[in-house]
Write a protein that holds these residues in place. Sequence first.
Motif, PDB file in Angstrom:
ATOM      1  N   GLU A 198       4.299  64.638  37.777  1.00 52.09           N
ATOM      2  CA  GLU A 198       4.789  63.260  37.816  1.00 52.09           C
ATOM      3  C   GLU A 198       3.668  62.266  37.530  1.00 52.09           C
ATOM      4  OE1 GLU A 198       7.634  60.138  38.373  1.00 52.09           O
ATOM      5  OE2 GLU A 198       7.916  62.285  38.108  1.00 52.09           O
ATOM      6  N   ALA A 199       2.525  62.430  38.173  1.00 49.92           N
ATOM      7  CA  ALA A 199       1.438  61.465  38.034  1.00 49.92           C
ATOM      8  C   ALA A 199       0.883  61.446  36.613  1.00 49.92           C
ATOM      9  CB  ALA A 199       0.331  61.774  39.038  1.00 49.92           C
ATOM     10  N   PHE A 200       0.562  62.606  36.079  1.00 49.87           N
ATOM     11  CA  PHE A 200      -0.057  62.629  34.761  1.00 49.87           C
ATOM     12  C   PHE A 200       0.945  62.349  33.655  1.00 49.87           C
ATOM     13  CE2 PHE A 200      -3.585  64.402  37.082  1.00 49.87           C
ATOM     14  CZ  PHE A 200      -4.684  63.923  36.378  1.00 49.87           C
ATOM     15  N   ALA A 201       2.201  62.780  33.816  1.00 52.73           N
ATOM     16  CA  ALA A 201       3.214  62.444  32.809  1.00 52.73           C
ATOM     17  C   ALA A 201       3.474  60.946  32.783  1.00 52.73           C
ATOM     18  CB  ALA A 201       4.509  63.212  33.085  1.00 52.73           C
ATOM     19  N   THR A 202       3.563  60.321  33.965  1.00 49.99           N
ATOM     20  CA  THR A 202       3.783  58.873  34.027  1.00 49.99           C
ATOM     21  C   THR A 202       2.607  58.127  33.416  1.00 49.99           C
ATOM     22  OG1 THR A 202       5.163  59.070  36.008  1.00 49.99           O
ATOM     23  CG2 THR A 202       4.182  56.926  35.579  1.00 49.99           C
ATOM     24  N   ALA A 203       1.390  58.535  33.765  1.00 54.24           N
ATOM     25  CA  ALA A 203       0.209  57.859  33.245  1.00 54.24           C
ATOM     26  C   ALA A 203       0.107  58.015  31.730  1.00 54.24           C
ATOM     27  CB  ALA A 203      -1.042  58.395  33.927  1.00 54.24           C
ATOM     28  N   TRP A 204       0.286  59.236  31.235  1.00 55.43           N
ATOM     29  CA  TRP A 204       0.178  59.466  29.788  1.00 55.43           C
ATOM     30  C   TRP A 204       1.255  58.700  29.023  1.00 55.43           C
ATOM     31  CZ3 TRP A 204      -3.532  61.794  26.927  1.00 55.43           C
ATOM     32  CH2 TRP A 204      -3.248  61.930  25.565  1.00 55.43           C
ATOM     33  N   VAL A 263      -0.366  58.098  40.493  1.00 56.38           N
ATOM     34  CA  VAL A 263      -0.369  57.681  39.091  1.00 56.38           C
ATOM     35  C   VAL A 263      -1.665  56.947  38.774  1.00 56.38           C
ATOM     36  CG1 VAL A 263       0.732  56.181  37.392  1.00 56.38           C
ATOM     37  CG2 VAL A 263       2.142  57.605  38.890  1.00 56.38           C
ATOM     38  N   GLY A 264      -2.104  56.092  39.685  1.00 55.58           N
ATOM     39  CA  GLY A 264      -3.313  55.323  39.450  1.00 55.58           C
ATOM     40  C   GLY A 264      -4.539  56.193  39.284  1.00 55.58           C
ATOM     41  N   THR A 265      -4.710  57.169  40.173  1.00 60.74           N
ATOM     42  CA  THR A 265      -5.899  58.028  40.083  1.00 60.74           C
ATOM     43  C   THR A 265      -5.855  58.920  38.845  1.00 60.74           C
ATOM     44  OG1 THR A 265      -4.857  59.623  41.606  1.00 60.74           O
ATOM     45  CG2 THR A 265      -6.369  58.001  42.563  1.00 60.74           C
ATOM     46  N   ALA A 266      -4.650  59.291  38.413  1.00 55.31           N
ATOM     47  CA  ALA A 266      -4.526  60.018  37.146  1.00 55.31           C
ATOM     48  C   ALA A 266      -4.879  59.106  35.976  1.00 55.31           C
ATOM     49  CB  ALA A 266      -3.111  60.567  36.988  1.00 55.31           C
ATOM     50  N   ALA A 267      -4.364  57.877  35.999  1.00 53.38           N
ATOM     51  CA  ALA A 267      -4.598  56.946  34.893  1.00 53.38           C
ATOM     52  C   ALA A 267      -6.073  56.574  34.778  1.00 53.38           C
ATOM     53  CB  ALA A 267      -3.738  55.698  35.080  1.00 53.38           C
ATOM     54  N   ILE A 268      -6.763  56.396  35.904  1.00 53.52           N
ATOM     55  CA  ILE A 268      -8.196  56.100  35.859  1.00 53.52           C
ATOM     56  C   ILE A 268      -8.933  57.185  35.091  1.00 53.52           C
ATOM     57  CG2 ILE A 268     -10.308  55.959  37.249  1.00 53.52           C
ATOM     58  CD1 ILE A 268      -8.544  54.716  39.472  1.00 53.52           C
ATOM     59  N   GLN A 269      -8.631  58.430  35.407  1.00 56.75           N
ATOM     60  CA  GLN A 269      -9.330  59.535  34.759  1.00 56.75           C
ATOM     61  C   GLN A 269      -8.994  59.631  33.275  1.00 56.75           C
ATOM     62  OE1 GLN A 269      -9.954  63.193  37.285  1.00 56.75           O
ATOM     63  NE2 GLN A 269      -8.236  62.277  38.398  1.00 56.75           N
ATOM     64  N   LEU A 270      -7.744  59.352  32.916  1.00 58.01           N
ATOM     65  CA  LEU A 270      -7.379  59.352  31.506  1.00 58.01           C
ATOM     66  C   LEU A 270      -8.097  58.229  30.764  1.00 58.01           C
ATOM     67  CD1 LEU A 270      -3.536  60.104  31.661  1.00 58.01           C
ATOM     68  CD2 LEU A 270      -5.399  61.694  31.136  1.00 58.01           C
ATOM     69  N   CYS A 271      -8.182  57.058  31.388  1.00 58.32           N
ATOM     70  CA  CYS A 271      -8.899  55.948  30.759  1.00 58.32           C
ATOM     71  C   CYS A 271     -10.369  56.303  30.561  1.00 58.32           C
ATOM     72  CB  CYS A 271      -8.773  54.688  31.614  1.00 58.32           C
ATOM     73  SG  CYS A 271      -7.145  53.899  31.563  1.00 58.32           S
ATOM     74  N   ARG A 272     -10.999  56.858  31.570  1.00 56.35           N
ATOM     75  CA  ARG A 272     -12.411  57.243  31.460  1.00 56.35           C
ATOM     76  C   ARG A 272     -12.615  58.276  30.356  1.00 56.35           C
ATOM     77  NH1 ARG A 272     -13.284  60.884  35.847  1.00 56.35           N
ATOM     78  NH2 ARG A 272     -12.903  62.448  34.240  1.00 56.35           N
ATOM     79  N   THR A 273     -11.747  59.276  30.331  1.00 62.61           N
ATOM     80  CA  THR A 273     -11.901  60.379  29.382  1.00 62.61           C
ATOM     81  C   THR A 273     -11.688  59.937  27.950  1.00 62.61           C
ATOM     82  OG1 THR A 273     -11.229  61.987  31.057  1.00 62.61           O
ATOM     83  CG2 THR A 273     -10.976  62.644  28.758  1.00 62.61           C
ATOM     84  N   PHE A 274     -10.757  59.011  27.726  1.00 61.70           N
ATOM     85  CA  PHE A 274     -10.417  58.632  26.361  1.00 61.70           C
ATOM     86  C   PHE A 274     -11.008  57.274  25.960  1.00 61.70           C
ATOM     87  CE2 PHE A 274      -7.280  61.814  27.543  1.00 61.70           C
ATOM     88  CZ  PHE A 274      -7.348  62.655  26.438  1.00 61.70           C
ATOM     89  N   GLN A 287     -13.767  53.895  41.825  1.00 66.82           N
ATOM     90  CA  GLN A 287     -14.952  53.748  40.991  1.00 66.82           C
ATOM     91  C   GLN A 287     -15.653  55.093  40.787  1.00 66.82           C
ATOM     92  OE1 GLN A 287     -16.659  50.317  43.187  1.00 66.82           O
ATOM     93  NE2 GLN A 287     -16.529  49.206  41.254  1.00 66.82           N
ATOM     94  N   GLU A 288     -15.617  55.940  41.787  1.00 67.81           N
ATOM     95  CA  GLU A 288     -16.171  57.285  41.619  1.00 67.81           C
ATOM     96  C   GLU A 288     -15.387  58.064  40.557  1.00 67.81           C
ATOM     97  OE1 GLU A 288     -16.125  59.157  45.420  1.00 67.81           O
ATOM     98  OE2 GLU A 288     -17.618  57.812  46.294  1.00 67.81           O
ATOM     99  N   LEU A 289     -14.070  57.805  40.462  1.00 65.62           N
ATOM    100  CA  LEU A 289     -13.245  58.476  39.460  1.00 65.62           C
ATOM    101  C   LEU A 289     -13.469  57.934  38.054  1.00 65.62           C
ATOM    102  CD1 LEU A 289      -9.812  58.735  41.328  1.00 65.62           C
ATOM    103  CD2 LEU A 289     -11.387  60.618  40.817  1.00 65.62           C
ATOM    104  N   ILE A 334     -11.278  66.437  34.197  1.00 62.88           N
ATOM    105  CA  ILE A 334     -10.224  65.724  34.933  1.00 62.88           C
ATOM    106  C   ILE A 334      -9.783  66.635  36.066  1.00 62.88           C
ATOM    107  CG2 ILE A 334      -7.847  64.849  34.794  1.00 62.88           C
ATOM    108  CD1 ILE A 334      -8.354  64.145  31.891  1.00 62.88           C
ATOM    109  N   ALA A 335      -9.426  66.041  37.218  1.00 65.96           N
ATOM    110  CA  ALA A 335      -8.973  66.849  38.356  1.00 65.96           C
ATOM    111  C   ALA A 335      -7.896  66.101  39.122  1.00 65.96           C
ATOM    112  CB  ALA A 335     -10.145  67.165  39.292  1.00 65.96           C
ATOM    113  N   PRO A 336      -6.889  66.805  39.623  1.00 66.61           N
ATOM    114  CA  PRO A 336      -5.898  66.146  40.473  1.00 66.61           C
ATOM    115  C   PRO A 336      -6.544  65.733  41.787  1.00 66.61           C
ATOM    116  CG  PRO A 336      -5.569  68.512  40.513  1.00 66.61           C
ATOM    117  CD  PRO A 336      -6.629  68.249  39.485  1.00 66.61           C
ATOM    118  N   LEU A 337      -6.252  64.537  42.227  1.00 68.79           N
ATOM    119  CA  LEU A 337      -6.784  64.047  43.501  1.00 68.79           C
ATOM    120  C   LEU A 337      -5.688  64.172  44.553  1.00 68.79           C
ATOM    121  CD1 LEU A 337      -9.171  62.746  44.979  1.00 68.79           C
ATOM    122  CD2 LEU A 337      -8.183  60.518  44.423  1.00 68.79           C
TER     123      LEU A 337
END
Length: 323
Positions: A119-125, A149-160, A178-180, A286-289
């Motif tokens: 749910e989190a990563f599908a929603t964020a993507w 969703v937020g913690t998934a989206a942070i990591q996607l933003c950082r990665t891409f 911020q650590e994420l 990337i890691a699930p939080l």
Amino acid sequence: MLAIHHDEDRLIWRESPAPVGPAPGEVRLKVAWTGVNRADLMQRAGHYPPPPGASPILGLEVSGTLVEVGEGVEGLEAGQRVCALLAGGGYAEEVVVDARQVLPLPDGLDLRQAAALPEAFATAWLNLFMEGALASGERVLLHAGASGVGTAAIQLCRTFGHPCFVTLGSDAKLATCQELGAEAGWNRHRGSFVDAVKGWGGADLILDPVGASYLADNQQVLNNDGRLVVIGFMGGRRAELDFGRLLMKRQRVIGSTLRSRPPAEKGKILAALQAHVWPRLASGEIAPLIDLSWPIAEAEAAHAHVQADANVGKVLLEVCGER
């Protein structure tokens, strides 16, 4: 099977008819873990009914083991460990779901970790890259940045390569975000985020589960050609839209839900995750939080934790406890 039966006042783990199927194109899973989402709380309160034909049982994502594969399903087999995106039915020992909504576990992740993904990563993507159409280097404002969703989206933003600014409810949550990889953030208890986001450079895309109460401020910080993607209305359903600002800055307001999309659309989203995110989960980039987990019979405590906005990342329910 056993499943959670709910009303506004109680969640009860008791006997329930097993789901029918699998029909052609579907699979049956033995559920190990299921995720808790705010949508579950909304459904329980009578504000978010399941789509027509979906299970009335709560639960939009699970991990588990395939026990039966329907006719015509390719690439999945009985005994395989998977995670799945659902329209409902996750708070139960078994689910039947369209095979297009099922993915194998990323290499190196166990069933508990995998339950925090669908749910989190599908929603964020979906909302960052498909609805929001992020272009190279564009800047993102994430409201409720410490949510699943937020913690998934942070990591996607950082990665891409997308700088992101988060709003949330405590300085401790901000430090975690911020650590994420969040570049900056704002504790909403200090007042409006407008000046802080403008000082940061504004946002090309806003991912917003709050809705009405943030609309005016969102419009103020959205850059020219910016997109506001609304995925919830925790702050209300109705607000005044400044059409002058909308036109002059060429802003776009996009409403988006995941749950009601047909299996073919969900399958496209999950295929994108498997191609672009699963390898990065396997590598550890990337890691699930995961915040906390409870046994399924104690789902009431898990709901109270989410309702209090106490979680940072995903809250899970243990159904059979298999790792």
